[in-house]
Scaffold this motif. Structure first.
Motif, PDB file in Angstrom:
ATOM      1  N   ASP A   1      43.053  69.296  39.290  1.00 17.89           N
ATOM      2  CA  ASP A   1      42.862  69.793  40.600  1.00 17.89           C
ATOM      3  C   ASP A   1      42.328  68.591  41.669  1.00 17.89           C
ATOM      4  OD1 ASP A   1      43.511  72.224  39.711  1.00 17.89           O
ATOM      5  OD2 ASP A   1      41.321  73.057  39.634  1.00 17.89           O
ATOM      6  N   ALA A   2      41.420  67.872  40.965  1.00 17.30           N
ATOM      7  CA  ALA A   2      40.773  66.841  41.888  1.00 17.30           C
ATOM      8  C   ALA A   2      42.068  65.683  42.102  1.00 17.30           C
ATOM      9  CB  ALA A   2      39.864  66.103  40.988  1.00 17.30           C
ATOM     10  N   GLU A   3      42.569  65.280  40.973  1.00 16.65           N
ATOM     11  CA  GLU A   3      44.190  64.757  41.328  1.00 16.65           C
ATOM     12  C   GLU A   3      44.958  65.062  42.553  1.00 16.65           C
ATOM     13  OE1 GLU A   3      44.616  62.415  37.121  1.00 16.65           O
ATOM     14  OE2 GLU A   3      45.717  64.101  37.536  1.00 16.65           O
ATOM     15  N   SER A   4      45.116  66.334  42.559  1.00 14.43           N
ATOM     16  CA  SER A   4      45.952  67.056  43.584  1.00 14.43           C
ATOM     17  C   SER A   4      45.370  66.922  44.898  1.00 14.43           C
ATOM     18  CB  SER A   4      46.389  68.288  43.278  1.00 14.43           C
ATOM     19  OG  SER A   4      46.915  68.915  44.201  1.00 14.43           O
ATOM     20  N   ASP A   5      43.797  67.148  44.983  1.00 18.46           N
ATOM     21  CA  ASP A   5      43.058  67.110  46.213  1.00 18.46           C
ATOM     22  C   ASP A   5      43.338  65.590  46.933  1.00 18.46           C
ATOM     23  OD1 ASP A   5      41.622  68.594  48.230  1.00 18.46           O
ATOM     24  OD2 ASP A   5      40.134  67.325  47.497  1.00 18.46           O
ATOM     25  N   VAL A   6      43.117  64.627  45.750  1.00 15.23           N
ATOM     26  CA  VAL A   6      43.054  63.090  46.256  1.00 15.23           C
ATOM     27  C   VAL A   6      44.532  62.891  46.738  1.00 15.23           C
ATOM     28  CG1 VAL A   6      43.588  60.767  45.639  1.00 15.23           C
ATOM     29  CG2 VAL A   6      41.576  62.137  44.586  1.00 15.23           C
ATOM     30  N   ARG A   7      45.767  63.428  46.449  1.00 15.39           N
ATOM     31  CA  ARG A   7      46.928  63.073  47.145  1.00 15.39           C
ATOM     32  C   ARG A   7      47.104  63.778  48.293  1.00 15.39           C
ATOM     33  NH1 ARG A   7      48.460  63.890  41.494  1.00 15.39           N
ATOM     34  NH2 ARG A   7      48.849  66.356  41.880  1.00 15.39           N
TER      35      ARG A   7
ATOM     36  N   LEU B   1      37.226  63.244  41.840  1.00 14.52           N
ATOM     37  CA  LEU B   1      37.937  62.961  40.677  1.00 14.52           C
ATOM     38  C   LEU B   1      37.130  62.218  39.514  1.00 14.52           C
ATOM     39  CD1 LEU B   1      40.616  62.802  39.353  1.00 14.52           C
ATOM     40  CD2 LEU B   1      41.280  60.812  40.819  1.00 14.52           C
ATOM     41  N   ALA B   2      36.355  61.123  40.116  1.00 15.69           N
ATOM     42  CA  ALA B   2      35.515  60.406  39.168  1.00 15.69           C
ATOM     43  C   ALA B   2      34.811  60.884  38.194  1.00 15.69           C
ATOM     44  CB  ALA B   2      35.021  59.294  39.818  1.00 15.69           C
ATOM     45  N   ARG B   3      33.883  62.194  39.025  1.00 14.69           N
ATOM     46  CA  ARG B   3      32.949  62.830  38.151  1.00 14.69           C
ATOM     47  C   ARG B   3      33.892  63.801  37.092  1.00 14.69           C
ATOM     48  NH1 ARG B   3      30.562  63.494  43.314  1.00 14.69           N
ATOM     49  NH2 ARG B   3      31.698  65.598  43.490  1.00 14.69           N
ATOM     50  N   ALA B   4      35.104  64.152  37.584  1.00  7.74           N
ATOM     51  CA  ALA B   4      35.884  65.408  36.672  1.00  7.74           C
ATOM     52  C   ALA B   4      36.489  64.293  35.524  1.00  7.74           C
ATOM     53  CB  ALA B   4      37.242  65.796  37.378  1.00  7.74           C
ATOM     54  N   GLN B   5      36.644  63.080  35.610  1.00  6.92           N
ATOM     55  CA  GLN B   5      37.078  61.988  34.745  1.00  6.92           C
ATOM     56  C   GLN B   5      36.134  61.891  33.871  1.00  6.92           C
ATOM     57  OE1 GLN B   5      38.852  59.088  37.228  1.00  6.92           O
ATOM     58  NE2 GLN B   5      41.127  59.988  36.892  1.00  6.92           N
TER      59      GLN B   5
ATOM     60  N   ALA C   1      37.608  60.065  50.514  1.00 10.91           N
ATOM     61  CA  ALA C   1      36.313  59.439  49.613  1.00 10.91           C
ATOM     62  C   ALA C   1      35.876  60.561  48.835  1.00 10.91           C
ATOM     63  CB  ALA C   1      35.363  58.959  50.492  1.00 10.91           C
ATOM     64  N   ASP C   2      35.496  61.713  49.335  1.00  6.02           N
ATOM     65  CA  ASP C   2      34.859  62.741  48.599  1.00  6.02           C
ATOM     66  C   ASP C   2      35.791  63.208  47.434  1.00  6.02           C
ATOM     67  OD1 ASP C   2      32.540  62.841  50.347  1.00  6.02           O
ATOM     68  OD2 ASP C   2      33.315  64.452  51.706  1.00  6.02           O
ATOM     69  N   SER C   3      37.099  63.390  47.743  1.00  4.75           N
ATOM     70  CA  SER C   3      38.138  63.826  46.857  1.00  4.75           C
ATOM     71  C   SER C   3      38.008  62.722  45.756  1.00  4.75           C
ATOM     72  CB  SER C   3      39.217  63.840  47.552  1.00  4.75           C
ATOM     73  OG  SER C   3      39.376  64.854  48.175  1.00  4.75           O
ATOM     74  N   ARG C   4      37.991  61.518  45.995  1.00  6.34           N
ATOM     75  CA  ARG C   4      37.985  60.435  45.042  1.00  6.34           C
ATOM     76  C   ARG C   4      36.802  60.533  44.138  1.00  6.34           C
ATOM     77  NH1 ARG C   4      40.677  55.702  48.670  1.00  6.34           N
ATOM     78  NH2 ARG C   4      42.831  56.105  48.279  1.00  6.34           N
ATOM     79  N   ASP C   5      35.623  60.851  44.701  1.00 12.30           N
ATOM     80  CA  ASP C   5      34.304  61.058  44.105  1.00 12.30           C
ATOM     81  C   ASP C   5      34.529  62.544  42.961  1.00 12.30           C
ATOM     82  OD1 ASP C   5      33.099  58.873  45.332  1.00 12.30           O
ATOM     83  OD2 ASP C   5      31.769  59.928  46.747  1.00 12.30           O
TER      84      ASP C   5
ATOM     85  N   LYS D   1      37.073  59.420  65.214  1.00 11.85           N
ATOM     86  CA  LYS D   1      36.473  60.556  64.735  1.00 11.85           C
ATOM     87  C   LYS D   1      37.295  61.226  63.749  1.00 11.85           C
ATOM     88  CE  LYS D   1      33.097  61.806  68.287  1.00 11.85           C
ATOM     89  NZ  LYS D   1      32.897  62.908  69.033  1.00 11.85           N
ATOM     90  N   LEU D   2      38.727  61.562  64.182  1.00 11.40           N
ATOM     91  CA  LEU D   2      39.804  61.859  63.330  1.00 11.40           C
ATOM     92  C   LEU D   2      39.980  61.238  62.079  1.00 11.40           C
ATOM     93  CD1 LEU D   2      41.544  64.331  62.998  1.00 11.40           C
ATOM     94  CD2 LEU D   2      43.145  62.918  64.479  1.00 11.40           C
ATOM     95  N   ARG D   3      40.070  59.858  62.517  1.00 16.37           N
ATOM     96  CA  ARG D   3      40.435  58.959  61.256  1.00 16.37           C
ATOM     97  C   ARG D   3      39.313  58.933  60.246  1.00 16.37           C
ATOM     98  NH1 ARG D   3      40.670  54.866  63.714  1.00 16.37           N
ATOM     99  NH2 ARG D   3      42.669  54.858  64.526  1.00 16.37           N
ATOM    100  N   GLY D   4      38.036  58.775  60.696  1.00 14.02           N
ATOM    101  CA  GLY D   4      36.729  58.957  59.935  1.00 14.02           C
ATOM    102  C   GLY D   4      36.754  60.235  59.214  1.00 14.02           C
ATOM    103  N   THR D   5      37.147  61.164  59.833  1.00 13.81           N
ATOM    104  CA  THR D   5      36.819  62.482  59.038  1.00 13.81           C
ATOM    105  C   THR D   5      37.799  62.642  57.923  1.00 13.81           C
ATOM    106  OG1 THR D   5      36.161  63.882  60.994  1.00 13.81           O
ATOM    107  CG2 THR D   5      37.309  65.254  59.234  1.00 13.81           C
ATOM    108  N   HIS D   6      39.223  62.082  57.910  1.00 17.51           N
ATOM    109  CA  HIS D   6      40.027  62.008  56.768  1.00 17.51           C
ATOM    110  C   HIS D   6      39.748  61.017  55.943  1.00 17.51           C
ATOM    111  CE1 HIS D   6      42.917  65.040  58.265  1.00 17.51           C
ATOM    112  NE2 HIS D   6      42.890  64.654  59.271  1.00 17.51           N
TER     113      HIS D   6
END
Length: 532
Positions: free
Chosen positions: A259-265, A328-332, A322-326, A312-317
């Motif tokens: 799920d985390a990998e999918s969200d990162v993508r 994923l790291a916790r899941a791994q 970054a949250d998705s990658r975090d 703002k738009l760029r920063g939001t995404h």
């Protein structure tokens, strides 16, 4: 300041073992435990974990053989401790190993009419010491070495490895401990001896903490305690319950990783799309500015607003990515990854017609894979030594049961250099890496290795021997190996193309190694049997 192991008077209190905020690190600074705490009451606890996790070190701390850096260890009752590296002085008598020699001497003086008041005081409550010792020896299957009281005077030089372990256990049990620590007590024991030891531990009324990789023994414990990454986690019930819990957790962890990998993508794709849109807007703005279709001040204001909005738009995404990658790291981090031992030495091949071993009772042709099984004291280790002394017709290596093949104070890499002086360091480091000693691990002194790590190191040493062995003889190679490593070793040995003779009581391991010929040895006699 550290609080060192202490034994309090048991009184009416129930036996127990408490660990509080325990910390311990090796002299090089590598940490083993940080704030480890646990409470063990009456019952049988199976202490498990990967090789090198610190299981034996923890028992050594409790037994007072090492001192913690900080924290406290409290033992309620008398402590007994059976070490993993038990070595018996072969010159000693059985009663000396059992710790009852002085009591027997006092008993015999009293029986002969030469006893003193001191002898009578010493024997208080111990008049039946010989009977208790013999009964316990017989219960654990050691009637071969001690049939009656006279055999307590025997020297122990003829004992097998399994018999020595059982004798050491009897010595601890005779002391009447309340808390009993056992480090790999079924090493080298045949199936019958393992069953008898398990039955004896089921009778023990106090607290037992057993480091073991023996599935049958771990199926009879009350609690599994897993030592992993310096932390201790308790699981109620036997090994099968622990495995069910871990399997469910790993299933959930793998799902979380997917799920985390999918969200990162997804977040990476949305960020890329946003950056594309912003680039188009910027090009459009630049074009409008170049055509000067609006007053300069208006165009400047629009540009500043667009830049703020785009940021703002760029920063939001970017934050979402970054949250998705975090996540994923916790899941791994929740995934358990087992590294695998690899043996891929093609030069070990032996021609099928070649006679590799020819000794009384045993002839080995070509790349035969022989499983040598049988009861403790049956002569299996003696046979391997006889084969090594013959010598065989091809280069060979013997992995002895006691693993006394190292210069303990030098590094593992230096030990390999000594055995294979013509091999370049790069090749030796590559061999060690295949046995899971990577990077700086090859530079550590052998004396710092755990029991399981020593097995892997000894096998690497055997295969590094110059010339490369075409006959490999292994005596109880799964002693001290964790279950994953034992399984991996069995699978890895399938790639060995030379002749293989393995002494083991671990039938699952022998099956994994695909041993083709099974021999049973008892009282020096060998017979061919069907695979177990």
């Amino acid at each position: 300041m550290p609080t060192f192991p202490s034994t309090a008077s048991s009184g009416a209190a129930r036996p127990s073992l408490s660990l509080s905020a325990l910390r311990f690190a090796w002299p090089d600074g590598s940490r083993v435990f940080t704030d480890l705490s646990a409470e063990f009451g009456v019952g049988h606890i199976g202490l498990i974990g990967a090789n090198g996790a610190g299981k034996s070190t923890l028992l050594e701390l409790v037994a007072g053989r090492r001192s913690p850096d900080s924290g406290s260890i409290t033992i309620r009752g008398e402590l007994g401790y059976l070490r993993q590296d038990l070595l018996l002085d072969t010159r000693l008598r059985v009663d000396e190993i059992l710790g009852i020699a002085a009591l027997r001497a006092a008993l015999h003086r009293v029986e002969s009419g030469e006893g003193s008041d001191a002898d009578l005081a010493q024997l208080a409550g111990n008049w039946d010491v010989e009977e208790r010792a013999i009964a316990l020896l017989h219960r654990l299957g050691l009637d071969r070495i001690v049939g009656d009281a006279a055999d307590l005077d025997r020297r122990v030089g003829t004992l097998s490895g399994g018999e020595a372990t059982l004798l050491g256990l009897v010595a601890e049990l005779l002391r009447g401990p309340d808390v009993l620590l056992l480090d790999e007590p079924t090493n080298s024991l045949d199936r019958g001896a393992r069953a008898r030891l398990s039955d004896e531990l089921a009778r023990f009324p106090g607290t037992v903490v057993t480091v073991s990789h023996d599935r049958s023994l771990l199926e009879r414990v009350d609690t599994i305690a897993e030592l992993r990454d310096g932390e201790l986690r308790l699981f109620g019930g036997p090994l099968s319950h622990y495995e069910e819990v871990i399997a469910a957790e790993q299933h959930a962890a793998r799902s979380a990783v997917r799920d985390a990998e999918s969200d990162v993508r997804k977040q990476a794709r949305e960020l890329a799309e946003t950056q594309t849109k912003l680039a188009r807007r910027r090009r459009y703005g630049d074009k409008m500015s170049a055509n000067k279709r609006e007053p300069k001040i208006v165009m400047g204001m629009r540009k500043r607003q667009a830049e703020v909005s785009a940021g703002k738009l760029r920063g939001t995404h970017q934050d979402r990515l970054a949250d998705s990658r975090d996540t994923l790291a916790r899941a791994q981090d929740g995934l358990r990854e087992d590294r695998e031992i690899r043996i891929d030495l093609s030069e070990t091949a032996v021609h099928p017609s070649q006679v590799v071993v020819e000794t009384p009772g045993l002839v080995v042709h070509g790349p035969e894979r022989i499983a040598l099984v049988g009861p403790n004291g049956g002569g299996k280790t003696t046979l391997l030594r006889a084969v090594a002394d013959a010598p065989p017709a091809v280069p060979f290596a013997l992995l002895p049961q006691r693993l006394d093949v190292f210069d303990e104070e030098t590094s593992l890499l230096d030990n390999l250099r000594r055995h294979a002086p013509r091999s370049p360091d790069q090749a030796l480091r590559g061999l060690l890496a295949r046995f899971l000693f990577r990077g700086n691990a090859s530079e550590a002194p052998v004396s710092t290795l755990s029991g399981g790590e020593r097995v892997r190191a000894a096998l690497a040493l055997a295969l590094a021997t110059d010339p490369t062995p075409k006959l490999l003889m292994l005596d109880e190679p799964t002693n001290n190996l964790d279950m994953a490593s034992a399984r991996q070793l069995g699978q890895a040995l399938r790639a060995f193309r030379g002749a293989l003779i393995v002494v083991s009581h671990d039938v699952g391991f022998l099956r994994d190694a695909e041993m083709g010929r099974w021999l049973e040895m008892d009282a020096g006699a060998i017979r061919e049997i069907d695979p177990l």
